[in-house]
Enzyme design. Structure first.
Site, PDB file in Angstrom:
ATOM      1  N   ASN A   1      38.925 112.278  40.040  1.00 11.47           N
ATOM      2  CA  ASN A   1      38.454 113.372  40.890  1.00 11.47           C
ATOM      3  C   ASN A   1      36.942 113.468  40.696  1.00 11.47           C
ATOM      4  OD1 ASN A   1      41.191 114.800  41.727  1.00 11.47           O
ATOM      5  ND2 ASN A   1      41.344 114.284  39.555  1.00 11.47           N
TER       6      ASN A   1
ATOM      7  N   MET B   1      43.481 113.364  44.030  1.00 10.47           N
ATOM      8  CA  MET B   1      43.746 114.777  44.274  1.00 10.47           C
ATOM      9  C   MET B   1      42.926 115.632  43.311  1.00 10.47           C
ATOM     10  SD  MET B   1      47.382 115.447  42.353  1.00 10.47           S
ATOM     11  CE  MET B   1      47.547 115.207  40.573  1.00 10.47           C
ATOM     12  N   CYS B   2      42.630 116.865  43.691  1.00  6.23           N
ATOM     13  CA  CYS B   2      41.994 117.814  42.780  1.00  6.23           C
ATOM     14  C   CYS B   2      43.005 118.247  41.724  1.00  6.23           C
ATOM     15  CB  CYS B   2      41.526 119.048  43.551  1.00  6.23           C
ATOM     16  SG  CYS B   2      40.350 118.710  44.877  1.00  6.23           S
ATOM     17  N   GLU B   3      42.493 118.731  40.593  1.00  8.20           N
ATOM     18  CA  GLU B   3      43.376 119.249  39.553  1.00  8.20           C
ATOM     19  C   GLU B   3      42.858 120.580  39.049  1.00  8.20           C
ATOM     20  OE1 GLU B   3      45.168 116.840  36.603  1.00  8.20           O
ATOM     21  OE2 GLU B   3      44.824 114.968  37.683  1.00  8.20           O
TER      22      GLU B   3
END
Length: 351
Positions: free
Chosen positions: A29, A1-3
């Protein structure tokens, strides 16, 4: 997932600790990284469509102490919409009403129905499309200088965008840092309040290459000026400090290292002052008494009480025979939230 990463401080700071830790999140990522900040009214953005840990530029920035700003926005990308390219790498920026807006997003949106107006995406991501739509809405409303009623409108607008999928975002106009957390709890944001007196913190990533003591702690008192105070916002905790989760669908607006608006919790300043006055009163307390105790005008107190009623932190006494906005209207804190209120008061006062 993006952060996501966000920072808001009362004085320009260097993001040394937070960026070093956040940069390592790029291990999972791998499709891009970016860091934006405001040296002045304009934004500076560094970004590349490669893993942050493999970037010579990222390596340089984590050791470069001359970068200073009151606002930072960071993003590490795991591509889900759009190819791996510079144009699809966050953060994105656009000018509106003489202000440079910067935006980063985490989530997935079915965005085709979002109107864009005069703002057009350069890349293929749902994130940039949502950013253009948001700016189109701000332009239509003619928001130049943000006011509380604009924050309330923005909270509803972000919830509306959230109906198209999962949506966490951090963006700024160079003065405010706007942080919104998904209404369904997807990768909810969290934040920590950094304020003096500074002590030691433990780093959650054991491979941070930063000056640590033998127990893997870092002494913030050696990193921060005693007058610096502010907030760090992230998708996941970076340290062992007391991080607080955003409520689902919560918008928090930060300015100069303070919370000036939330649609879910009391903001610092007027709302907290009013809430403290009500909580500390041994009996129900009237609007006029609150005004006298806080030194705030009746207009300010009425506005704060309206917000606290809406957020369900206080109740009007049912024995009242007047409307809530009358000077003699009386209030007490919501019994089920008094422990939460006491924690907020402790954090606010620094006890």
């Amino acid at each position: 997932m993006c952060e996501l990463l966000g920072m808001s401080f009362n004085l320009p700071v260097n993001p040394r600790i937070s960026f070093r830790g956040f940069r390592l999140r790029g291990k999972y990522n791998r499709d891009g990284w970016g860091l934006a900040f405001y040296p002045d009214e304009s934004a500076q953005i560094f970004k590349e469509p490669i893993k942050a840990g493999e970037s010579a530029l990222s390596e340089f920035l984590k050791n470069y102490t001359e970068i200073r700003s009151k606002i930072f926005i960071g993003h590490v990308r795991y591509a889900s919409r759009g190819g791996i390219s510079h144009k699809n790498t966050h953060p994105f920026s656009r000018e509106l009403f003489g202000r440079e807006y910067v935006f980063a997003h985490n989530g997935n949106l079915e965005y085709k129905d979002l109107e864009l107006g005069s703002f057009k995406p350069i890349g293929e991501t749902d994130s940039e499309h949502a950013f253009c739509h948001l700016l189109h809405c701000i332009k239509q409303r003619k928001v130049v200088d943000w006011k509380e009623e604009d924050f309330e409108w923005l909270a509803e607008k972000l919830i509306e965008i959230n109906k198209y999928g999962s949506f966490n975002c951090i963006f700024s106009d160079g003065t405010h840092l706007f942080c919104y957390s998904d209404k369904n709890g997807y990768n909810n944001l969290r934040f920590v309040h950094r304020k003096p007196p500074y002590g030691k913190i433990k780093l959650l990533d054991d491979d941070w290459d930063i000056e640590l003591d033998k127990d893997n702690f870092i002494d913030l008192s050696k990193e921060k000026e005693p007058e610096q105070t502010g907030y760090i916002i992230a998708t996941r905790e970076l340290t062992d400090e007391k991080w607080l989760k955003f409520e689902p669908g919560e918008l928090i607006v930060f300015k100069d290292g303070r919370i000036i608006y939330s649609n879910k919790r009391p903001s610092e300043g007027m709302e907290m002052d009013v809430l403290i006055a009500i909580r500390r009163s041994p009996h129900r307390i009237s609007l006029r008494e609150i005004s006298n105790k806080t030194g705030r005008s009746m207009e300010e107190v009425t506005r704060a009480v309206r917000s606290l009623l809406k957020k369900k932190y206080i109740r009007q006494d049912r024995r009242d025979v007047v409307e809530w906005y009358e000077e003699s209207a009386t209030f007490y804190t919501e019994p089920s939230r008094r422990r939460e209120i006491d924690e907020l008061m402790s954090s606010y006062s620094g006890d």
